[in-house]
Design an enzyme around this catalytic site. Structure first.
Site, short mmCIF file in Angstrom:
data_model
loop_
_atom_site.label_atom_id
_atom_site.label_comp_id
_atom_site.label_asym_id
_atom_site.label_seq_id
_atom_site.Cartn_x
_atom_site.Cartn_y
_atom_site.Cartn_z
N SER A 81 -39.64 -9.16 122.46
CA SER A 81 -39.60 -10.40 122.85
C SER A 81 -38.27 -11.02 122.70
CB SER A 81 -40.59 -11.43 122.02
OG SER A 81 -40.44 -10.97 120.59
N ASP A 247 -41.55 -22.39 117.89
CA ASP A 247 -42.47 -21.66 117.23
C ASP A 247 -41.90 -21.10 115.90
OD1 ASP A 247 -40.59 -19.45 117.78
OD2 ASP A 247 -42.09 -18.25 119.14
N HIS A 250 -39.09 -17.03 117.01
CA HIS A 250 -37.90 -16.67 118.04
C HIS A 250 -36.66 -17.77 118.00
CE1 HIS A 250 -41.87 -14.83 119.43
NE2 HIS A 250 -40.80 -13.83 119.72
#
Length: 339
Positions: A81, A247, A250
């Protein structure tokens, strides 16, 4: 046992088929799993993240006109990610876009980016990602690649030997087709704001251990690594609101820019584009070291590059440790790729 010795053992196990060296000792698994559950309740949305923006396209397209239609450099991104750019909403803020734009500016040549990184990916997904790029029916082969992987290997307790084996195999495949490869090693998971002790200490320890082992595996396949752990660690810990995304797990746009500034010099150097000489600068504490020592040192100092070196010694292959100067990157939105 020193980090260099642990990294050497993991890399040896990866090379010769061992699989028993894990990232966490059995005696600590219970407390770690309990802490992971607490962290998951506080971090993000328990994995329910919006898809990262797609940044594939042509960067520096105007340079083609100035260079009489010069062929674009072909640049591929692989990994998890973080490589995909999870956590930001605009394509130009993803690490692939930042690096493609910076590479175009340094090379004075357009850069075509293709990103096949997959959120949630572990190192065992790299084979699929590499196949996706190399099986392109048009025969598109990257000139240079960046891989960012490792965090999910730690959180899912993949044995380090397996993790390094998958990464080394991916680097080998890409090097075989002539691509230069730069790996951003496992980030420091101890910096995640809502990860508590003792998981924070363990996460930092095992992520740096994996980063060092990754470095050995990559350098042995003639790739280069850039340490992201300690580079982002203090900055993320000091500025979590700025460098972490919504979040809280990240990176934010600023966080990705920090990482991209560290990787870009090595990306350019791999193509012979960076203006600094390859000779080590003693004043910057650069030099030739046994690869395991170089890997251990890099894992503790962010922005440090490790590349294969010609000298050899009684303790095996040696590596060149470099600390390249970073530059700020300004990135426009990409032009879409042609159909």
């Amino acid at each position: 046992m020193s980090r260099a010795r642990v990294a050497r053992r993991i890399a040896a196990g990866a090379a010769y088929g061992g699989g028993g060296i894990g990232l966490l000792g059995a005696a600590t698994v219970g407390v770690v799993l309990a802490e992971v559950q607490l962290a998951k309740r506080s971090v993000g949305n328990n994995g329910a993240h919006a898809a990262p923006p797609r940044a594939d396209g042509l960067y520096g397209g105007a340079l083609a006109e100035r260079q009489d239609g010069a062929e674009p450099l072909r640049f591929a991104m692989f990994g998890d990610s973080t490589a995909a750019g999870q956590g930001v909403h605009r394509a130009r803020h993803t690490p692939g876009a930042l690096l493609a734009s910076g590479l175009a500016a340094v090379a004075e040549r357009p850069v075509e980016l293709r990103n096949v990184a997959q959120p949630g990916a572990q190192s065992d997904d790299l084979d699929r990602q590499v196949s996706l790029i190399l099986s392109d029916p048009s025969g598109w082969i990257p000139d240079v690649c960046v891989i960012m992987i490792g965090a999910n290997d730690v959180t899912h307790r993949m044995p380090a030997t397996r993790s390094v084996r998958y990464l080394a195999a991916a680097v080998r495949r890409l090097r075989t087709v002539g691509a230069e490869v730069v790996v951003g090693t496992c980030p420091d998971l101890g910096t995640v704001e809502n990860v508590y002790q003792p998981l924070r200490w363990m996460a930092r320890r095992v992520s740096r251990q994996l980063a060092a082992a990754q470095t050995i595996g990559v350098v042995e396949q003639a790739g280069r690594t850039v340490s992201l752990g300690d580079l982002l660690g203090p900055e993320f810990a000091a500025n979590p609101r700025e460098l972490f995304g919504p979040d809280n797990y990240h990176p934010s746009a600023e966080g990705y820019a920090t990482a991209a500034m560290a990787v870009l010099p090595t990306l350019c150097a791999a193509l012979g584009l960076w203006p600094e000489e390859e000779r080590p600068d003693v004043s910057r504490r650069e030099g030739f070291l046994p690869v395991a020592r170089a890997a251990a040192q890099a894992a503790s100092e962010g922005g440090t590059e490790v590349a294969a070196a010609m000298p050899t010694g009684p303790r095996g292959p040696w590596a060149l440790l470099k600390r390249r100067r970073r530059r700020r990157i300004h990135t426009p939105d990409p032009s879409p790729l042609p159909n």
